[in-house]
Design a protein around this motif. Structure first.
Motif, PDB file in Angstrom:
ATOM      1  N   TYR A  27      74.262  38.218  16.827  1.00  0.00           N
ATOM      2  CA  TYR A  27      72.921  38.681  17.112  1.00  0.00           C
ATOM      3  C   TYR A  27      72.298  38.745  18.509  1.00  0.00           C
ATOM      4  O   TYR A  27      72.383  37.666  19.174  1.00  0.00           O
ATOM      5  CB  TYR A  27      72.012  37.860  15.999  1.00  0.00           C
ATOM      6  N   ALA A  28      71.851  40.009  18.883  1.00  0.00           N
ATOM      7  CA  ALA A  28      71.099  39.892  20.077  1.00  0.00           C
ATOM      8  C   ALA A  28      69.733  40.443  20.011  1.00  0.00           C
ATOM      9  O   ALA A  28      69.683  41.687  19.576  1.00  0.00           O
ATOM     10  CB  ALA A  28      71.889  40.722  21.176  1.00  0.00           C
ATOM     11  N   ASP A  29      68.744  39.564  20.555  1.00  0.00           N
ATOM     12  CA  ASP A  29      67.620  40.252  20.093  1.00  0.00           C
ATOM     13  C   ASP A  29      66.993  40.822  21.546  1.00  0.00           C
ATOM     14  O   ASP A  29      67.453  40.720  22.739  1.00  0.00           O
ATOM     15  CB  ASP A  29      66.499  38.981  20.108  1.00  0.00           C
ATOM     16  N   LYS A  30      65.929  41.486  21.455  1.00  0.00           N
ATOM     17  CA  LYS A  30      65.176  42.326  22.839  1.00  0.00           C
ATOM     18  C   LYS A  30      65.057  41.099  23.831  1.00  0.00           C
ATOM     19  O   LYS A  30      64.666  39.953  23.673  1.00  0.00           O
ATOM     20  CB  LYS A  30      63.999  42.820  22.643  1.00  0.00           C
ATOM     21  N   GLY A  31      65.700  41.238  25.107  1.00  0.00           N
ATOM     22  CA  GLY A  31      65.604  40.432  26.066  1.00  0.00           C
ATOM     23  C   GLY A  31      66.354  39.332  26.234  1.00  0.00           C
ATOM     24  O   GLY A  31      66.428  38.524  27.230  1.00  0.00           O
ATOM     25  N   VAL A  45      60.281  54.542  13.838  1.00  0.00           N
ATOM     26  CA  VAL A  45      60.245  52.936  13.876  1.00  0.00           C
ATOM     27  C   VAL A  45      60.586  52.614  15.376  1.00  0.00           C
ATOM     28  O   VAL A  45      61.476  53.159  15.748  1.00  0.00           O
ATOM     29  CB  VAL A  45      61.438  52.629  13.056  1.00  0.00           C
ATOM     30  N   LYS A  46      59.761  51.985  15.887  1.00  0.00           N
ATOM     31  CA  LYS A  46      59.762  51.629  17.451  1.00  0.00           C
ATOM     32  C   LYS A  46      61.106  51.153  17.548  1.00  0.00           C
ATOM     33  O   LYS A  46      61.651  50.252  17.169  1.00  0.00           O
ATOM     34  CB  LYS A  46      58.726  50.660  17.696  1.00  0.00           C
ATOM     35  N   MET A  47      61.713  51.670  18.841  1.00  0.00           N
ATOM     36  CA  MET A  47      62.853  51.177  19.220  1.00  0.00           C
ATOM     37  C   MET A  47      62.731  49.923  19.850  1.00  0.00           C
ATOM     38  O   MET A  47      62.048  49.966  20.994  1.00  0.00           O
ATOM     39  CB  MET A  47      63.677  52.361  20.155  1.00  0.00           C
ATOM     40  N   VAL A  48      63.374  48.851  19.775  1.00  0.00           N
ATOM     41  CA  VAL A  48      63.262  47.393  20.397  1.00  0.00           C
ATOM     42  C   VAL A  48      64.511  47.116  21.252  1.00  0.00           C
ATOM     43  O   VAL A  48      64.321  46.721  22.287  1.00  0.00           O
ATOM     44  CB  VAL A  48      62.817  46.560  19.220  1.00  0.00           C
ATOM     45  N   GLY A  49      65.738  47.139  20.517  1.00  0.00           N
ATOM     46  CA  GLY A  49      66.969  46.808  21.215  1.00  0.00           C
ATOM     47  C   GLY A  49      67.691  45.644  20.587  1.00  0.00           C
ATOM     48  O   GLY A  49      68.289  44.847  21.190  1.00  0.00           O
ATOM     49  N   GLY A  61      68.004  47.313  12.996  1.00  0.00           N
ATOM     50  CA  GLY A  61      68.058  47.336  11.603  1.00  0.00           C
ATOM     51  C   GLY A  61      68.544  48.398  10.985  1.00  0.00           C
ATOM     52  O   GLY A  61      68.703  48.697   9.613  1.00  0.00           O
ATOM     53  N   ILE A  62      69.165  49.523  11.813  1.00  0.00           N
ATOM     54  CA  ILE A  62      69.679  50.733  11.322  1.00  0.00           C
ATOM     55  C   ILE A  62      71.196  50.540  11.531  1.00  0.00           C
ATOM     56  O   ILE A  62      71.677  50.279  12.415  1.00  0.00           O
ATOM     57  CB  ILE A  62      69.135  52.056  11.964  1.00  0.00           C
ATOM     58  N   ASN A  63      71.728  50.943  10.347  1.00  0.00           N
ATOM     59  CA  ASN A  63      73.287  51.271  10.441  1.00  0.00           C
ATOM     60  C   ASN A  63      73.559  52.194  11.527  1.00  0.00           C
ATOM     61  O   ASN A  63      73.222  53.173  11.488  1.00  0.00           O
ATOM     62  CB  ASN A  63      74.000  51.375   9.135  1.00  0.00           C
TER      63      ASN A  63
END
Length: 369
Positions: free
Chosen positions: A152-156, A124-128, A191-193
């Motif tokens: 919640y913090a999304d990539k960028g 699964v691609k690592m996004v952040g 999405g991974i604990n």
């Protein structure tokens, strides 16, 4: 232990004073035939008697301090090892016919490797992306430090934490690293604990720039490479350029081969901070944790350091612990903490309009420590 030596030392002084007073009275009155010369002999004997006692007490003090230190060493040796039940690892991948395939090559493309019971695996691609879901935390199981934290913090995205000392800012960033385990709720990374990710791999994916920069005895090149031990020389140079450290390094007599010692005491605070940013840049992590690095730097140096940090933050998920509110105005989300609870959230304009705690901090009506 620390009380014993002064007590015995002062008993010797008291004994000397009493001998002087009483002996002086006896000698002056001619009682018992004691002369001034005899009194001086007594005083000399008094010093000779109490001196060894003081020395023994000093040696005993050293022994007791060594025993106390030994207790701490043995307590540390007896500590149980960290339990790591994580199975998800971080690997490089390459695209083969449009499919992600694990590779030993350094592709700078990272993926989470999920093992399957049948011996196969899924990449699964690592996004952040980082999510806190109703997180409660206590260091000792008694006093609650964090209460129902949701974020919640999304990539960028750049997320800043604001609050007084003890509000829980550093605690939140320590939980992302999994330096401590939470009591309630979940922290998810892509999405991974995070309990399912091996700790070494989890921490390898995070970059940290702290207030206090610790450098090691060695060359500047080696100190930057500490962020990624297998980095090539060109990767080190590129990281230094990105951090704006390249300019001052080239002005040094031996450049990147300049030897540092004593925690980099030859360099200024700002230069040490730029090396810390370069060290994080060479690791090229998708998620950054910045414990505001400019709080002890002068304004001119701060602008240079800030440029380096801005370069480092591009395209990454960033968590910032803020000490100077001027540095977080462009954050995507500002989270105001008070006694372990989120009391306000939003961007700078939203929180100013709210005229709550953040507004009071920003306008100087409340003190930020």
């Amino acid at each position: 232990a620390n009380v014993l030596m002064p007590i015995l030392g002062n008993l010797g002084n008291v004994s000397f004073v009493l001998t002087s007073l009483i002996g002086g009275i006896i000698a002056l009155n001619g009682v018992g035939g004691l002369t001034i010369g005899g009194l001086m002999a007594f005083l000399q004997l008094n010093r000779s008697f109490t001196g060894p006692i003081a020395q023994v007490s000093q040696q005993l003090n050293f022994v007791l301090m060594a025993l106390a230190g030994g207790d701490r060493v043995f307590d540390l040796l007896d500590e149980e090892e960290e339990v790591d039940q994580g199975k998800v690892t971080l690997v490089n991948y390459e695209l083969v016919d449009g499919e992600m395939v694990e590779t030993d090559q350094k592709t700078n493309k990272w993926a989470w490797k999920h093992p399957r019971p049948n011996g196969d695996y899924e990449l699964v691609k690592m996004v952040g992306n980082v999510v806190f879901d109703d997180v409660d935390f206590s260091y000792d199981g008694k006093k609650q430090i964090l209460h129902g934290i949701n974020l919640y913090a999304d990539k960028g995205q750049k997320v800043a934490f604001v609050g007084a000392t003890g509000a829980g800012k550093t605690t939140i960033t320590n939980l992302i690293n999994r330096f401590y385990d939470i009591q309630e709720g979940k922290i998810r990374y892509d999405g991974i604990n995070i309990t399912k990710i091996k700790k070494d791999d989890l921490r390898r994916s995070l970059g940290i720039v702290l207030q206090d920069t610790h450098l090691f005895t060695g060359t500047i090149k080696e100190n930057i490479r500490y962020g990624k031990l297998d980095a090539t020389d060109e990767e080190v140079y590129e990281a230094a350029r990105l951090a704006h450290a390249d300019q001052f390094i080239k002005m040094l007599p031996k450049g990147y081969d300049t030897m540092l010692s004593g925690d980099g005491e030859e360099l200024s605070q700002g230069q040490r901070q730029l090396l810390s940013i370069a060290r994080a840049a060479v690791a090229n992590p998708p998620v950054l944790i910045l414990d505001e690095a400019t709080s002890s730097i002068d304004t001119r140096t701060e602008s240079i350091v800030q440029k380096g940090m801005d370069n480092l933050m591009k395209g990454r998920t960033v968590f910032v612990i803020a000490h100077r509110l001027s540095t977080i105005r462009n954050s995507d989300a500002i989270i105001v903490l008070d006694h372990g609870k989120i009391i306000e959230r939003g961007d700078h304009e939203d929180l100013i309009k709210l005229k709550g705690t953040y507004y009071q901090l920003y306008t100087g009506k409340l003190e930020l420590s």
